[in-house]
Structures are given as structure tokens and as C-alpha cells.
Design an enzyme around this catalytic site. Sequence first.
Site, PDB file in Angstrom:
ATOM      1  N   SER A   8     -48.717  -2.611  35.475  1.00 53.08           N
ATOM      2  CA  SER A   8     -47.603  -3.203  35.424  1.00 53.08           C
ATOM      3  C   SER A   8     -46.653  -2.895  34.447  1.00 53.08           C
ATOM      4  O   SER A   8     -47.139  -2.640  33.468  1.00 53.08           O
ATOM      5  CB  SER A   8     -47.816  -4.823  35.456  1.00 53.08           C
ATOM      6  N   PHE A 116     -43.775 -16.117  38.132  1.00 51.21           N
ATOM      7  CA  PHE A 116     -43.953 -14.423  37.962  1.00 51.21           C
ATOM      8  C   PHE A 116     -43.481 -13.809  39.472  1.00 51.21           C
ATOM      9  O   PHE A 116     -43.807 -14.034  40.409  1.00 51.21           O
ATOM     10  CB  PHE A 116     -45.305 -13.956  37.868  1.00 51.21           C
ATOM     11  N   GLN A 169     -56.392  -9.082  36.867  1.00 51.05           N
ATOM     12  CA  GLN A 169     -56.285  -8.987  38.102  1.00 51.05           C
ATOM     13  C   GLN A 169     -57.924  -9.136  39.020  1.00 51.05           C
ATOM     14  O   GLN A 169     -57.885  -9.483  40.265  1.00 51.05           O
ATOM     15  CB  GLN A 169     -56.000  -7.486  38.843  1.00 51.05           C
ATOM     16  N   LEU A 220     -64.179  -8.530  21.908  1.00 48.87           N
ATOM     17  CA  LEU A 220     -64.830  -9.720  21.363  1.00 48.87           C
ATOM     18  C   LEU A 220     -63.760 -10.583  20.613  1.00 48.87           C
ATOM     19  O   LEU A 220     -64.239 -11.389  19.777  1.00 48.87           O
ATOM     20  CB  LEU A 220     -66.021  -9.576  20.740  1.00 48.87           C
ATOM     21  N   GLY A 221     -62.655 -10.445  20.600  1.00 48.54           N
ATOM     22  CA  GLY A 221     -61.743 -11.025  20.069  1.00 48.54           C
ATOM     23  C   GLY A 221     -61.674 -10.947  18.679  1.00 48.54           C
ATOM     24  O   GLY A 221     -61.884  -9.959  18.146  1.00 48.54           O
ATOM     25  N   GLY A 252     -54.933  -6.861  23.407  1.00 50.38           N
ATOM     26  CA  GLY A 252     -55.833  -6.353  24.564  1.00 50.38           C
ATOM     27  C   GLY A 252     -55.269  -4.744  24.723  1.00 50.38           C
ATOM     28  O   GLY A 252     -56.102  -3.724  24.612  1.00 50.38           O
ATOM     29  N   ASP A 253     -53.869  -4.949  25.115  1.00 54.62           N
ATOM     30  CA  ASP A 253     -53.398  -3.652  25.510  1.00 54.62           C
ATOM     31  C   ASP A 253     -53.136  -2.862  24.120  1.00 54.62           C
ATOM     32  O   ASP A 253     -53.461  -1.473  24.302  1.00 54.62           O
ATOM     33  CB  ASP A 253     -51.845  -3.855  25.943  1.00 54.62           C
TER      34      ASP A 253
END
Length: 320
Positions: A8, A116, A169, A220-221, A252-253
Site C-alpha cells: 500500500s 479507508f 491483511q 515482539l514489541g 513494524g515497517d
Amino acid sequence: MRIAVTGSIATDHLMTFPGRFSDQLLPDQLQQVSLSFLVDELEIRRGGIAANISFGLGCLGLSPLLVGAVGTDFADYRAWLERHGVDCSGVHISELRHTARFMCTTDADHNQMASFYAGAMSEARNIELAPLGEIDLVVVSPNDPEAMVRHTEECRARGVAFAADPSQQLARMDGAEVRSLIGGAAYLFTNEYEKALCEQKSGWSDAEILDQVEIRVTTLGPKGVVIDRKGEPGLHVPAAPEVRKVEPTGVGDAFRAGFLAAVAWGLDLERAAQLGNLVAAHALETAGGQEYRLERETLLTRMGQAYGSAAADEVAAHLR
Ligand SMILES: Nc1ncnc2c1ncn2[C@@H]1O[C@H](COP(=O)(O)OP(=O)(O)OP(=O)(O)O)[C@@H](O)[C@H]1O
Ligand SMILES: [Mg+2]
């Protein structure tokens, strides 16, 4: 190593309403709601998973190929990404639809009303990777679901290595789709929750997934990341200490960007995880997925503090 990042590309429009939605909603008038909220703030942020990952890779000095579909309104965003080293030649411009947009209004109680608009993103399913030239690794990030399946199948058919990054997703995919996105991946990226969702939806156990992918990377954060390979003990790499936590959007990205940059440089998996954690910490310290800066000296100092001088030296050899 040429990395293509598919997924995206979107902007987030974030507004804040100083009142309460609940004061505006009249219970006996709900059949004809027509409300307009006078908002105080509008923040427009660049986002989209593929754009965020590409931004991070570009900041580290790589030239990732961004692959996705946008509208004719993409010009400013393109200029921003190109300034940060992203190759936008794989971006398809729709003639009919706008770039995907997330619009969210938050009230004083932190309630949210959001929409969205996928828009041009649905045209990503028409993109073929072959004409984009030689690619060593294709990242398949959240996108139009048909596009994700298509890119993955194309990689498998042509023997191109791919990294499965299904995250958000997963929620709307069935078992067959999940299996088709994961099977044969060189890397599988998820957080802990998504790891469980992958297993539940695919019907594959933890061990069966390791039969399907070469390297599984589970973030794992605040606990960092664990890397698993079939027949080897898991490798846990603790998170980098954050300086100040501002907002988790895009952590995360950012992790994926750091990790993949190190992989492209030929560093080992532990170093890749360390750099991923450190870039993620930068994202955590800024609001938005593309607002952090990676200054060479600070990055190397923090790398050394978190993971030792050998780690910093290895990264220094590849940073501009
Ligand atoms: N509190 C924290 N302190 C330091 N690093 C963190 C913290 N939280 C997350 N990270 C870093 O970010 C990485 C990714 O975090 P996480 O597992 O929460 O990803 P995620 O759930 O996919 O996030 P999102 O989808 O919101 O971007 C972790 O592996 C870690 O390196
Ligand atoms: Mg995530």
C-alpha cells in the site's frame, strides 16, 4: 541487491474534534444522521506500508523499488520519496482513482470515526513484476488482496525470492490465501499476534510453517524479535532502548526496513535484527511512519550502545 517493495501507498488524514461524538448523536434521530464536525487539527501524514518500508530503506542508503498503485495526486508524495532515495519507477498511476486515503476524526474521549478509501490501490492487481527488471527480493506487504496473491505467485513461478509480510491483511484472508502467500517465502514477517493468526488460518502448525519458509521473523514489541529457522534454535534479539516513546505508527515497517537493509549488505541475521530494532526505535520516537531521521553518527552511537562496538562497526562499513 535490488529489493522491490510491493504494497500500500496511502496518506492518513487525521483530525481532532474537541467535543464528544456522543453529544452529537441523538438517539431518536439515528435514522437520518447528517453530521459535520468542526475540527481543530488536520494532520496529513505520508503512509502506506510499502511506502514506509521503502522510506526506511532509502534513508539507509539503498535504492528500493517501490511497487504499488496511486492516483494522479501522487506528485508531491513521489517527490518526497525520491528525495529519500526511493525508486518510484514501479508505481502505477491510475487515471480514474485517487491514492488510497485513511480519514479519521478523533473526539475528546478518543473515540474515532474513520473511513479507508482504497481507491487506486485496487489497480495494484494489474501490476506485473517481470517488466520492472532484475529483482533479488520482492517484499509482499499489505495491499489489494488480489495483488498480494499475484505478486507472490509471480515470484514463485519465476523463482524470485520473496518476503511475505501479510500483517493487517491476514484478517480478511481465508486459509488458502494465507497458505499461498506464505508457501516458499524466503522470509516471513509477522508480529506475535499475526503469527498465531497465520497458524490458525493456514491450518499449519508452528513447525509446519518453518517447513514452508526459510526464515521466520516474529517481532515482539518491546521484547524485540525472534528469528526461527528449521532445525535451529530460535535467535532472540532484544529491542533497542528507546529514547522517548511518542507513537507506534509504522514501527513494524521501520523494523523491516532496518532488517532488510542489513540483509542486502550481507550482514548476518543477528545484525539484521539489531538494525531492525534500532530503526524501529527511531519510528517509535516520532509521530508518523516517515518522520524519523537516520543520522549516521547518532545511528552508529546508538547501535554501539545497544549492541556493542562490533555491531556498530559492521553497520558503519555500509552507511553513507
Ligand atoms: N517499546 C518499545 N521499545 C523499543 N522497541 C520497540 C518497542 N515496541 C516495539 N519496538 C520495536 O519495534 C518492532 C516491531 O514492533 P511490533 O512487534 O509491535 O510490530 P507491529 O505490531 O507490527 O507494529 P505496527 O504494525 O503497529 O507497526 C519490535 O521488534 C521492536 O524492535
Ligand atoms: Mg505490523
